[in-house]
Design an enzyme around this catalytic site. Sequence first.
Site, PDB file in Angstrom:
ATOM      1  N   ASP B   7       0.887  -1.162   0.000  1.00 41.69           N
ATOM      2  CA  ASP B   7       0.000   0.000   0.000  1.00 41.69           C
ATOM      3  C   ASP B   7       0.926   1.214   0.000  1.00 41.69           C
ATOM      4  O   ASP B   7       1.453   1.594   1.048  1.00 41.69           O
ATOM      5  CB  ASP B   7      -0.872  -0.022   1.254  1.00 41.69           C
ATOM      6  CG  ASP B   7      -1.794   1.182   1.322  1.00 41.69           C
ATOM      7  OD1 ASP B   7      -2.175   1.704   0.261  1.00 41.69           O
ATOM      8  OD2 ASP B   7      -2.128   1.598   2.447  1.00 41.69           O
ATOM      9  N   GLU B  68      -1.124  -1.205  -4.824  1.00 37.74           N
ATOM     10  CA  GLU B  68      -2.349  -0.433  -5.037  1.00 37.74           C
ATOM     11  C   GLU B  68      -2.126   0.595  -6.134  1.00 37.74           C
ATOM     12  O   GLU B  68      -1.114   1.291  -6.165  1.00 37.74           O
ATOM     13  CB  GLU B  68      -2.795   0.268  -3.752  1.00 37.74           C
ATOM     14  CG  GLU B  68      -4.158   0.920  -3.930  1.00 37.74           C
ATOM     15  CD  GLU B  68      -4.747   1.436  -2.631  1.00 37.74           C
ATOM     16  OE1 GLU B  68      -5.015   0.626  -1.726  1.00 37.74           O
ATOM     17  OE2 GLU B  68      -4.918   2.661  -2.512  1.00 37.74           O
ATOM     18  N   ASP B 141      -1.947   0.714   9.143  1.00 36.79           N
ATOM     19  CA  ASP B 141      -1.537   0.926   7.746  1.00 36.79           C
ATOM     20  C   ASP B 141      -1.266  -0.389   7.032  1.00 36.79           C
ATOM     21  O   ASP B 141      -1.386  -0.488   5.815  1.00 36.79           O
ATOM     22  CB  ASP B 141      -0.238   1.748   7.654  1.00 36.79           C
ATOM     23  CG  ASP B 141      -0.316   3.048   8.430  1.00 36.79           C
ATOM     24  OD1 ASP B 141      -0.488   2.983   9.664  1.00 36.79           O
ATOM     25  OD2 ASP B 141      -0.209   4.106   7.812  1.00 36.79           O
TER      26      ASP B 141
END
Lengths: 178, 178
Positions: B7, B68, B141
């Site tokens: 991410d 992502e 996260d």
Amino acid sequence: MRVLGVDPGLTRCGVGVVEGVPGRPCALVAYYVVQSDPSEDLAQRLLHLDRRLAELVAEHQPESVAVERVFSQHNVRTVMGTAQASAVAVLAGARAGLPVTTYTPSEVKAAITGSGQADKAQITSMVTRLLRLDAPPKPADAADALALAICHVWRGGTRSKLAAAAQAAAARQRGGRK
Amino acid sequence: MRVLGVDPGLTRCGVGVVEGVPGRPCALVAYYVVQSDPSEDLAQRLLHLDRRLAELVAEHQPESVAVERVFSQHNVRTVMGTAQASAVAVLAGARAGLPVTTYTPSEVKAAITGSGQADKAQITSMVTRLLRLDAPPKPADAADALALAICHVWRGGTRSKLAAAAQAAAARQRGGRK
């Protein structure tokens, strides 16, 4: 001082290498446009750019790298690719242990033409004159990269020394961090 | 199949490694958040992320990497750093010779929760259940990175095989190009 300038782009990435000292005309060493096919996989495109930039840094042994700072006001779709290409360019310099400085387009324009509002034709024309070339660089994409490199020679000497000192201090502070 | 999900973020970059096969629960291997200081030089931040990701790929030996896809609708200032971090992540996979697949946030949400509109809390809760963890991943996260990795195991097996085949075909077509 030998500087490698990069005008980042995913489809066409300009690279210009010049040599010079602040306040005097620079000499052209070489320029390139690294291209990648928009229909190709992103990973392959970034990898191709990464390898070409590593090769050019190894070949020309610049003392520092100057990269155009990517701006958010641009077309948002284009800007993503430009931001990714700029990361690859900054990384190519950093991985080679070189100081990397970024400049906004207006800083480059002001340094080269005296006006932060100069257009592409003015930049190309000034780069051609400043490097005493017989004809404008072809492809034209390379002119912006050469302008960046000249800008860094003229403005950046001091900045890159400061940056190098700051980096060295930060590295000492971090101790053994890899 | 072992997948490393990323991410991307410049200040905080989530990394999650899972192992599994499509249609069955995945097992957690490890997760991390790679951080960098916003006051530090961009080149040093990208270099730190690059090195950490290379270390994690070497340590966990994933068969593929899922990243992502960065979106332009986000805050434009943040998105530049995110785009740059994503380039570093995609490059880390490509440089290790791994297939790299990107997924939009809605694809990941839909794969994990059944809804492309799911919020962060729902993602974290589903990741915790799907990986049969005693508590949600901390820092939070990492949950998005784990969701990406699970999404890729479930959806990506085929896609990454197709991508690998396409890449191999492209490489054959390009012949000796480095």
